[in-house]
Scaffold this active site. Sequence first.
Site, PDB file in Angstrom:
ATOM      1  CG  HIS A 267      -2.078   0.940   1.080  1.00  0.00           C
ATOM      2  ND1 HIS A 267      -1.997   2.275   1.392  1.00  0.00           N
ATOM      3  CD2 HIS A 267      -3.327   0.727   0.592  1.00  0.00           C
ATOM      4  CE1 HIS A 267      -3.165   2.835   1.117  1.00  0.00           C
ATOM      5  NE2 HIS A 267      -3.986   1.926   0.630  1.00  0.00           N
ATOM      6  CG  ASP A 318      -8.561  -4.361  -3.394  1.00  0.00           C
ATOM      7  OD1 ASP A 318      -9.746  -4.196  -3.079  1.00  0.00           O
ATOM      8  OD2 ASP A 318      -7.930  -3.574  -4.130  1.00  0.00           O
TER       9      ASP A 318
HETATM   10  N1  ACO Z   1       3.988  -7.748  -4.569  1.00  0.00           N
HETATM   11  C1  ACO Z   1       5.342  -7.783  -4.624  1.00  0.00           C
HETATM   12  N2  ACO Z   1       6.102  -6.708  -4.377  1.00  0.00           N
HETATM   13  C2  ACO Z   1       5.483  -5.579  -4.054  1.00  0.00           C
HETATM   14  C3  ACO Z   1       4.091  -5.483  -3.964  1.00  0.00           C
HETATM   15  C4  ACO Z   1       3.346  -6.625  -4.231  1.00  0.00           C
HETATM   16  N3  ACO Z   1       2.023  -6.605  -4.167  1.00  0.00           N
HETATM   17  N4  ACO Z   1       3.758  -4.237  -3.604  1.00  0.00           N
HETATM   18  C5  ACO Z   1       4.894  -3.554  -3.482  1.00  0.00           C
HETATM   19  N5  ACO Z   1       5.944  -4.369  -3.750  1.00  0.00           N
HETATM   20  C6  ACO Z   1       7.347  -3.997  -3.721  1.00  0.00           C
HETATM   21  C7  ACO Z   1       7.722  -3.354  -5.055  1.00  0.00           C
HETATM   22  O1  ACO Z   1       8.187  -4.293  -5.991  1.00  0.00           O
HETATM   23  C8  ACO Z   1       8.774  -2.365  -4.634  1.00  0.00           C
HETATM   24  O2  ACO Z   1       9.975  -3.073  -4.424  1.00  0.00           O
HETATM   25  P1  ACO Z   1      11.377  -2.431  -4.893  1.00  0.00           P
HETATM   26  O3  ACO Z   1      11.496  -1.164  -4.094  1.00  0.00           O
HETATM   27  O4  ACO Z   1      12.351  -3.499  -4.547  1.00  0.00           O
HETATM   28  O5  ACO Z   1      11.217  -2.169  -6.347  1.00  0.00           O
HETATM   29  C9  ACO Z   1       8.296  -1.887  -3.263  1.00  0.00           C
HETATM   30  O6  ACO Z   1       7.518  -2.966  -2.748  1.00  0.00           O
HETATM   31  C10 ACO Z   1       7.445  -0.615  -3.343  1.00  0.00           C
HETATM   32  O7  ACO Z   1       6.360  -0.846  -4.244  1.00  0.00           O
HETATM   33  P2  ACO Z   1       5.715   0.219  -5.198  1.00  0.00           P
HETATM   34  O8  ACO Z   1       4.973  -0.496  -6.291  1.00  0.00           O
HETATM   35  O9  ACO Z   1       6.736   1.239  -5.627  1.00  0.00           O
HETATM   36  O10 ACO Z   1       4.723   0.921  -4.208  1.00  0.00           O
HETATM   37  P3  ACO Z   1       3.573   1.934  -4.590  1.00  0.00           P
HETATM   38  O11 ACO Z   1       3.307   2.708  -3.382  1.00  0.00           O
HETATM   39  O12 ACO Z   1       3.877   2.660  -5.845  1.00  0.00           O
HETATM   40  O13 ACO Z   1       2.348   0.962  -4.956  1.00  0.00           O
HETATM   41  C11 ACO Z   1       0.598  -0.546  -4.734  1.00  0.00           C
HETATM   42  C12 ACO Z   1       1.377   0.579  -4.062  1.00  0.00           C
HETATM   43  C13 ACO Z   1       0.138  -0.113  -6.128  1.00  0.00           C
HETATM   44  C14 ACO Z   1      -0.636  -0.859  -3.899  1.00  0.00           C
HETATM   45  C15 ACO Z   1       1.500  -1.807  -4.831  1.00  0.00           C
HETATM   46  O14 ACO Z   1       1.832  -2.266  -3.531  1.00  0.00           O
HETATM   47  C16 ACO Z   1       0.864  -2.904  -5.640  1.00  0.00           C
HETATM   48  O15 ACO Z   1       1.000  -2.916  -6.870  1.00  0.00           O
HETATM   49  N6  ACO Z   1       0.153  -3.883  -4.979  1.00  0.00           N
HETATM   50  C17 ACO Z   1      -0.537  -4.922  -5.686  1.00  0.00           C
HETATM   51  C18 ACO Z   1      -1.872  -4.396  -6.231  1.00  0.00           C
HETATM   52  C19 ACO Z   1      -2.892  -4.152  -5.143  1.00  0.00           C
HETATM   53  O16 ACO Z   1      -3.094  -4.983  -4.263  1.00  0.00           O
HETATM   54  N7  ACO Z   1      -3.575  -3.007  -5.231  1.00  0.00           N
HETATM   55  C20 ACO Z   1      -4.635  -2.635  -4.294  1.00  0.00           C
HETATM   56  C21 ACO Z   1      -4.184  -1.519  -3.417  1.00  0.00           C
HETATM   57  S1  ACO Z   1      -5.421  -1.075  -2.239  1.00  0.00           S
HETATM   58  C22 ACO Z   1      -6.532  -0.190  -3.160  1.00  0.00           C
HETATM   59  O17 ACO Z   1      -6.183   0.527  -4.050  1.00  0.00           O
HETATM   60  C23 ACO Z   1      -7.887  -0.352  -2.918  1.00  0.00           C
END
Ligand code: ACO
Length: 381
Positions: A267, A318
């Site tokens: 998140h 989610d």
């Molecule tokens: N699975 C694996 N690795 C992850 C995940 C994940 N679900 N989420 C974050 N990470 C890792 C990233 O790869 C990144 O690692 P790095 O720094 O080594 O590259 C680090 O954690 C930071 O992740 P970002 O994607 O840069 O974080 P951001 O804040 O931009 O994204 C998000 C947040 C979009 C929710 C992300 O965690 C994600 O894509 N999750 C999966 C989709 C999801 O569940 N979305 C629902 C969110 S809740 C809502 O909107 C209702």
Amino acid sequence: MDKAESKPAAKTGAGLEGVVAAESAIGDVDGVNGVLIYQGLNIHDLAEHSTFEETVYLLWHGRLPKRDELDALKQELSANLRLPEEVIELMRRFPAKAEPMDALRTAVSALGFYDPGGRDLSREGALRTAARLTAQLPVVVAAFGRLRDGQEPVESRADFNIATNFLYMLKGEEPEEREARIFDQCLILHADHELNASTFTSRVIAGTLADMYGAVTGAIAALSGPLHGGANTNVMKMLLEIGEPARADEWLAEALASKKKIMGFGHRVYKTEDPRSVWLRRFSRELAEAKGETRWIEILERLRELMFAEKKLYPNVDYYSGSAYYLMGIPLDLFTPIFAVSRISGWTGHVLEQYANNRLIRPRAEYIGPRDVKYVPIDER
Ligand code: ACO
């Protein structure tokens, strides 16, 4: 002013991370301590004691309603349940394979044609539109859920609350009481979440003084993406793909090795457990035990342990909702529309707040392209 002075020097991180883009009294997320409040009330208290209708009032008016105020809102919602016949006819023509979020987006946009007061952006006018949209979104989702299967929409019941009505209209039978209450609590938990991507979208659109139908149509599009509300459907697809708890470890190792994002984890704001997921986990387990199908919750719990050990990531809102809806017999691709059925309350609350104290939202971009490029006629390129 020369070029260097023509823009503020401030530079933000990618994805506007950490940027405070609006003042709002509607809700707050404390991502460090895992606390979510709506108008000062803790989400745990609301999930336990409130109803979705009461929460809607809270988000729009800034305080809990008195009994007569709640009754008046319920009456207004009931009076707005009927969709214009033209919108039902339009939905009949949607492709049966249309994504329900696309169907919802198109139907909500069309609803604006048939609301003569839709462009009244005064507080009174906007509250009226908000009530109309909040009443009609569940009707649209349930109607499309049936029409695409060749079934006629089920007439809503004025004596049911939104949660019960939705399940009734979708399945054509009165839901079991406990299931309807869990669904109502799910709606409370998804109602608002500060400046998430779809709410921000709704405020940007409202900030141009476009109408609420436009703001909500845009918000639905933003919510549909897999990084936002679309994740709940993808979590359930993941569970079905894994199939058995015994396969969870192997599946996750492969997914992480191939750098896959695991849906339902991570998140932008929470750096600890999302307080909503505590409730959704509870519901998912309760329904699993009631239905004698504990496979999904077992896989979810194993993945949760592994993801924390491997990546220090927590589940988001989610993660558990999909399996709860699945166990209620709701089709996978309606999970994200259900999110919209709830979030309409937060979107409209934010739009009301934006209209009340509006200034156009128009940030700047830091230009990183070339300058002084000469125009070359097409035949000389
Ligand atoms: N699975 C694996 N690795 C992850 C995940 C994940 N679900 N989420 C974050 N990470 C890792 C990233 O790869 C990144 O690692 P790095 O720094 O080594 O590259 C680090 O954690 C930071 O992740 P970002 O994607 O840069 O974080 P951001 O804040 O931009 O994204 C998000 C947040 C979009 C929710 C992300 O965690 C994600 O894509 N999750 C999966 C989709 C999801 O569940 N979305 C629902 C969110 S809740 C809502 O909107 C209702």
